[in-house]
Design an enzyme around this catalytic site. Structure first.
Site, mmCIF file in Angstrom:
data_model
loop_
_atom_site.group_PDB
_atom_site.id
_atom_site.type_symbol
_atom_site.label_atom_id
_atom_site.label_comp_id
_atom_site.label_asym_id
_atom_site.label_seq_id
_atom_site.Cartn_x
_atom_site.Cartn_y
_atom_site.Cartn_z
ATOM 1 C CG ASP A 70 -2.192 1.086 1.008
ATOM 2 O OD1 ASP A 70 -2.955 0.478 0.174
ATOM 3 O OD2 ASP A 70 -1.757 2.202 1.379
ATOM 4 C CE1 TYR A 114 -4.950 7.253 -0.509
ATOM 5 C CE2 TYR A 114 -5.048 7.477 1.936
ATOM 6 C CZ TYR A 114 -5.059 6.553 0.674
ATOM 7 O OH TYR A 114 -5.246 5.359 0.806
ATOM 8 C CG HIS A 121 -4.335 -3.629 -0.636
ATOM 9 N ND1 HIS A 121 -3.810 -3.283 -1.582
ATOM 10 C CD2 HIS A 121 -4.316 -2.803 0.381
ATOM 11 C CE1 HIS A 121 -3.272 -2.040 -1.343
ATOM 12 N NE2 HIS A 121 -3.654 -1.665 -0.190
#
Length: 404
Positions: free
Chosen positions: A184, A330, A382
């Site tokens: 990630d 982000y 993931h």
């Protein structure tokens, strides 16, 4: 004359959550105002009401934070200031003399909780099916804005800066040669670390490889704003596997709306600091496969993740009020999630079948000129360290074996 404080000092750290905070959390969960049931029979509208109600019921009535708190406190934890920010980390040294130093970087909505299952097999391989030659000294930092690390008060803490901080941390711990692993955000961090080729970094292992060629990556970036239809404008000459990968990318980009929201307006998510159930729903809705896995665990079918696994991580975010501060990563990011970063040092790649996109070997070989390991696994998604710790440990051992 007062002494000048040593900002590079490494301070021991212990998790100590007052009982009043846990009581307040339970009260907030029980006071949740619920929406009506979704109008579909699947998870296409997000986590289903039945899943969230069962999560909340278990969280308020049966879940015990003290178990994971004791687990954390059984590990050596520390805080040190790097580039003006406190960085929290776990540091476990192997008993084996020639262990290879390894820094492991988590992502969102992960945390150090995500890697707890891999620490003992990596540091004590002889007790977990390996040999002394597989041993690692393990360092697991909390990302800025996550958990017990400091929360940036100004802009600039993107994944490239985090990577430089990790190099500083390893050198501060006395490691002049080391390797790095990530998934990630952690995969982006270690990719960018490697691209800068810092002295001492021997190689990286990634379970979310950055291999998408620039012309394809740019198509999907434009596709987000409707400026291009990526699947109808793919370059000629792609193999069937590469075309299938592009279809995976198309699906992934259409289902990362949480990432677009956090990148554009993280402060709008103020409710993450106010509602534990909102925080939980936001965190478990990362990708379709992970949401399905987590939903099954709350329906009584644990497959790699238990209810406690999930709530350990969510509770960690709640108690440290990390929902919004973690989201800002982000907004800080200026790099492609899955695009090529220019890494030239040795790289090991592990591809799990339920990952958001599965990097083909053909792309990995072009993205990483010194590809030392590539393997496609038959199970896992993931959050590999969390879901399939044994498989990831085996991959890390194999991936770095030639770099010792």
């Amino acid at each position: 004359m007062s002494a000048t404080p040593d900002n590079s000092m490494i301070r021991p750290f212990t998790v100590e959550v007052p009982e009043a905070e846990l009581k307040a959390l339970r009260e907030r969960i029980l006071a949740t105002r619920w929406p009506e049931k979704e109008t579909v029979d699947d998870q296409s509208q997000g986590p289903q009401l039945a899943t969230m109600k069962e999560l909340a019921r278990y969280w308020a009535n049966d879940y015990d934070w003290r178990k994971v708190e004791a687990r954390l406190n059984s590990l050596p934890q520390f805080i040190t200031e790097i580039d003006g920010l406190d960085i929290h980390f776990v540091h476990v040294r192997s008993k084996h003399e020639n262990a290879l130093p390894l820094i492991v970087s988590h992502g969102w909505p992960g945390s150090i909780i995500e890697q707890l299952k891999i620490i003992e097999p990596l540091t004590d391989p002889t007790a977990h099916g390996g040999s002394a030659e597989d041993a690692f000294h393990v360092v697991i930092p909390s990302m800025p804005g996550y958990g017990y690390s400091g929360k940036p008060t100004e802009t600039g803490w993107g994944p490239d800066r985090i990577g430089r901080a990790w190099v500083t941390l390893m050198k501060r711990l006395g490691y002049d040669r080391f390797v790095a692993q990530g998934g990630d955000w952690g995969a982006i961090v270690v990719d960018l670390m490697a691209a800068e080729e810092p002295e001492g970094l021997l190689g990286i292992h990634t379970n979310m490889a950055g291999t998408v060629p620039a012309e394809i990556d740019n198509l999907f970036q434009k596709n987000i704003i409707g400026a291009a239809n990526a699947l109808e404008n793919l370059p000629a000459g792609l193999s069937n596997e590469e075309r299938q990968t592009c279809e995976q990318l198309d699906f992934a980009w259409k289902h990362v709306t949480y990432a677009l929201q956090m990148a554009a307006r993280p402060q709008t998510l103020t409710g993450l600091a106010d509602s534990p159930v909102f925080l939980a729903a936001w965190m478990i809705d990362h990708d379709a496969a992970s949401l399905a896995l987590i939903s099954r665990s709350f329906a009584g079918v644990p497959e790699g993740l238990t209810r406690d696994d999930v709530l350990d991580n969510i509770t960690h975010f709640w108690l440290t009020n990390s929902g919004v501060s973690a989201a800002r990563l982000y907004a800080e990011n200026k790099f492609s999630f899955w695009g090529v970063k220019g890494t030239k040092i040795p790289v090991a790649v592990s591809v799990f079948p339920e990952e958001m996109y599965r990097a083909p070997r053909s792309w990995a070989e072009k993205a990483y000129p010194k590809l030392v390991h590539y393997n496609r696994l038959d199970k896992g998604g993931h959050f590999a360290a969390w879901e399939q710790p044994k498989a990831l440990v085996d991959e890390v051992r194999a991936g770095f074996r030639s770099l010792r």
